[in-house]
Design a protein around this motif. Structure first.
Motif, PDB file in Angstrom:
ATOM      1  N   ASP A 135      35.836  35.862  35.726  1.00 15.41           N
ATOM      2  CA  ASP A 135      37.257  35.555  35.980  1.00 15.41           C
ATOM      3  C   ASP A 135      38.030  36.823  36.338  1.00 15.41           C
ATOM      4  N   GLU A 136      37.758  37.906  35.616  1.00 19.87           N
ATOM      5  CA  GLU A 136      38.443  39.172  35.905  1.00 19.87           C
ATOM      6  C   GLU A 136      38.002  39.732  37.262  1.00 19.87           C
ATOM      7  N   TYR A 137      36.712  39.587  37.568  1.00 20.52           N
ATOM      8  CA  TYR A 137      36.181  40.052  38.855  1.00 20.52           C
ATOM      9  C   TYR A 137      36.924  39.381  40.009  1.00 20.52           C
ATOM     10  N   GLU A 138      37.141  38.068  39.873  1.00 18.81           N
ATOM     11  CA  GLU A 138      37.836  37.319  40.933  1.00 18.81           C
ATOM     12  C   GLU A 138      39.264  37.813  41.126  1.00 18.81           C
ATOM     13  N   LYS A 139      39.933  38.146  40.021  1.00 19.77           N
ATOM     14  CA  LYS A 139      41.312  38.644  40.118  1.00 19.77           C
ATOM     15  C   LYS A 139      41.352  39.987  40.837  1.00 19.77           C
ATOM     16  N   ILE A 140      40.396  40.844  40.498  1.00 21.43           N
ATOM     17  CA  ILE A 140      40.376  42.202  41.082  1.00 21.43           C
ATOM     18  C   ILE A 140      39.915  42.165  42.544  1.00 21.43           C
ATOM     19  N   ALA A 141      38.806  41.453  42.791  1.00 20.15           N
ATOM     20  CA  ALA A 141      38.176  41.477  44.120  1.00 20.15           C
ATOM     21  C   ALA A 141      38.745  40.432  45.069  1.00 20.15           C
ATOM     22  N   GLU A 142      39.526  39.481  44.523  1.00 23.66           N
ATOM     23  CA  GLU A 142      40.001  38.328  45.307  1.00 23.66           C
ATOM     24  C   GLU A 142      38.832  37.630  45.995  1.00 23.66           C
ATOM     25  N   SER A 173      30.484  37.237  46.682  1.00 22.47           N
ATOM     26  CA  SER A 173      30.058  38.628  46.802  1.00 22.47           C
ATOM     27  C   SER A 173      28.538  38.710  46.948  1.00 22.47           C
TER      28      SER A 173
END
Length: 639
Positions: free
Chosen positions: A183-190, A196
């Motif tokens: 979830d955090e990865y999605e926020k950072i990387a959009e 990915s």
């Protein structure tokens, strides 16, 4: 912890009585297969082990050996596999996957990615006991990407410098922790972690990483997809079907059934029933445990999964990648001369034409058209039409038109003649941006001296016509979701589900045809909360015909547009005959936008690469192979 399996301990269990019943079922000429399958599928695995022991002590024979002797084919494989302990069953599956000439990588990936620590340790011990070998060493010897060294090497070549850290995190953190990480990865990387992986990896390494991520997100959904793939299309992957139905029957089969019905709008029970036969079928149905379609309504337990799916879709920003890019050192005059040479005199050099047209961007092709006219005083399009024929001509001409001209022509083709290709009209109007629709309108007016809106109104009727006319305006809102308004829109859609069908269609149209895609993702997510139902199921259940198809296409495009196109390509090629117009339309129109993403979605959904599918499905009727060659260049790779 709530039990979510379909096979549990039988009450009043008597292993000696069961052993005797099985002995009697196999005594004499022939065997009572129904008695065998009913007994075996109504006992837990632990109880079956007691029956095996009782059989040996009472009759001095090995029950598994007797079952192998009495039964045959897939039914024998299924019953015998049920009699093994889970650890020994997994060990045998791994052993069978790596022995012999070829390795079954998909089986390895499925088993290794989905088992918990205890299951893996038990399997390793069982493998050592059964085969006298070290499982890890045998897997490494297959030269696939399953040990950390090979994973590191495969990742290092394609994925920058952090692949070892990525593998270490996936392999060592808890499932709960990793879901928060994603979830955090999605926020950072959009971008979702899955996108990915799809962008950066390929082959077995990509499949392994995706399987690990899918199992972290939802093991039942992972298995629902595997089961669907094992039965869809012609033929059944029986080994996969048997392996999953056995290994999950005492763990999470109820959850798998829910995920299956949510994703495929059909119960697992009915798919097994349609795809298998005889005692084999009945045994699988017993393991499945029930038909969810009998419940009729969308079942509440699936609402949480649907909500999470829309939440993931709303958070994800997909990086679109083309397969055709501008050619370096481009010289339009040289290309124009080369094309003229390829068409001059007797015969045509199709290879030269294909290599130029399919390897240039559309903007470069327009420059070639201009250079051809100014240098040679000839119309390139006319020359190509006179020299080429059939599907190759349609494909090359399609590539030479501007995107707006091509879309206008495809809309015209969909409406001309006796029948209307409603699927083509829907596909084009649903997936084009406002700017693309405006350009298509202008190109249509210029080419056919009639407005596209008038053409649509002449050729369609009723609510379907209204939906298309709304989309032809190219007036869809743009920008991010408005959370407050999304909640209101979701409630309006939920309320409309209780209205009469005309009012429901008009309300759905007023929202689905006008709101931006990011906004609709939030609307569809909140709709689950308002109604405890998923928008896809409502459309499929409450609507029909072209109206249903149009709304469903909008929902699929909002959720994942490359996946929508992958499904359209699959439908264009599967079964008898190929829908070449649809194949050409999608390959031409998406090659400079997102065909790479479409390829990845195709592979994930259908377990075949798009490249391979095109190669096989376009052979009939393409005697020279030029049409196929052009499509494969546009496809851009094998995955």
């Amino acid at each position: 912890m709530v039990f979510r399996g379909t096979i549990a301990d039988a009450s009043d269990f008597d292993p000696t009585a069961d052993a005797e019943a099985l002995y009697n079922a196999m005594k004499g000429i022939g065997s009572d297969k129904e008695a065998i399958l009913d007994l075996v599928t109504s006992r837990s695995n632990a109880q079956r082990q007691e029956v095996i022991a009782a059989y040996k002590s009472n009759f001095g024979q090995d029950l598994i050996d007797d079952l192998k002797y009495e039964l045959t084919g897939k039914f024998e494989r299924l019953i015998v596999s049920l009699m093994r302990t889970p650890a020994y069953h997994d060990a045998k599956e791994i052993h069978d996957a790596i022995k012999g000439a070829g390795t079954n990588e998909r089986c390895l990936i499925e088993v290794l990615a989905s088992r918990n620590n205890k299951q893996i340790h038990d399997m390793v011990a069982a493998y050592k006991d059964a085969y006298g070998r070290d499982l890890e060493e045998d897997v490494i010897e297959t030269q696939t990407h399953f040990d950390h060294c090979d994973l590191y090497a495969a990742g290092e070549e394609q994925w920058g410098t952090d692949e070892a850290k990525f593998i270490m995190i996936l392999g060592n953190r808890s499932v709960t922790h990793l879901r928060m990480v994603f979830d955090e990865y999605e926020k950072i990387a959009e971008m979702s972690i899955e996108d990915s992986i799809k962008n950066e990896l390929s082959g077995d390494f990509e499949r392994l990483m995706l399987a690990v991520v899918q199992c972290i997100r939802s093991v039942p959904m992972f298995f629902a997809k595997r089961l669907y793939k094992s039965m869809k299309g012609l033929g059944t992957a029986d080994n996969t079907l048997i392996r999953i139905m056995i290994s999950r029957s005492e763990i999470d089969m109820l959850d798998i059934r829910e995920c299956f019905r949510l994703r495929y709008e059909k119960s697992l029970y009915n798919m097994i029933k349609d795809d298998t036969s005889g005692d084999y079928k009945q045994t699988l149905l017993n393991l499945c445990g029930g038909d969810d379609d009998l419940a009729g309504e969308f079942f509440p337990e699936a609402a949480q999964i649907a909500y999470k799916m829309w939440e993931l879709s709303a958070m994800t920003r997909v990086q679109l990648r083309p397969t055709v890019r501008p050619a370096p050192n481009f010289d339009p005059a040289a290309d124009a001369q080369a094309l003229r040479k390829a068409m001059k005199g007797f015969g045509t050099d199709e290879d030269a034409i294909i290599d130029i047209v399919a390897r240039r961007s559309n903007a470069q092709r327009q420059e070639i058209r201009q250079a051809f006219k100014s240098l040679l005083g000839r119309d390139l399009m006319k020359d190509l039409k006179s020299e080429l024929s059939k599907n190759l001509e349609r494909l090359i001409i399609g590539l030479m038109l501007t995107p707006a001209e091509f879309d206008a022509k495809m809309m015209r083709k969909a409406m001309e003649g006796a029948g209307t290709d409603e699927h083509a009209l829907i596909e084009i109007l649903v997936t084009r941006s406002n700017q693309e629709i405006h350009a298509m309108n202008a190109a249509y007016q210029d080419a056919y001296k009639k407005s596209l809106e008038d053409a649509v109104q002449s050729d369609t009727s009723g609510h379907f016509c209204r939906i298309l006319v709304s989309l032809v305006q190219g007036a869809r809102e743009e920008g991010p979701a408005d959370v407050e308004r999304a909640n209101a829109d979701a409630q309006e859609l939920a309320d409309a589900c209780n209205a009469d069908s005309d009012d429901m269609v008009m309300k759905f149209m007023s929202i689905l045809c006008t709101r931006s895609f990011p906004h609709l993702r939030k609307v569809f997510q909140e709709f689950v909360k308002c109604s405890n139902k998923d928008i896809e199921q409502i459309i499929k259940k409450e609507m029909s015909g072209d109206v249903k198809n149009a709304f469903y296409a909008i929902v699929c495009s909002v959720k994942n547009q490359p996946s929508y196109f992958a499904d359209r390509l699959y439908k264009a090629m599967k079964g008898l005959g190929t829908d070449d117009r649809a194949l050409i339309r999608i390959m031409v129109s998406r090659s400079e936008i997102d065909l790479f993403n479409i390829r990845k979605e195709f592979k994930e959904t259908h377990d075949d690469s798009l490249h391979e599918f095109i190669q096989v499905e376009t052979m009939i009727g393409d005697t020279s192979g030029d049409y196929r060659k052009t499509l494969l260049i546009l496809c851009g790779g094998e995955d």
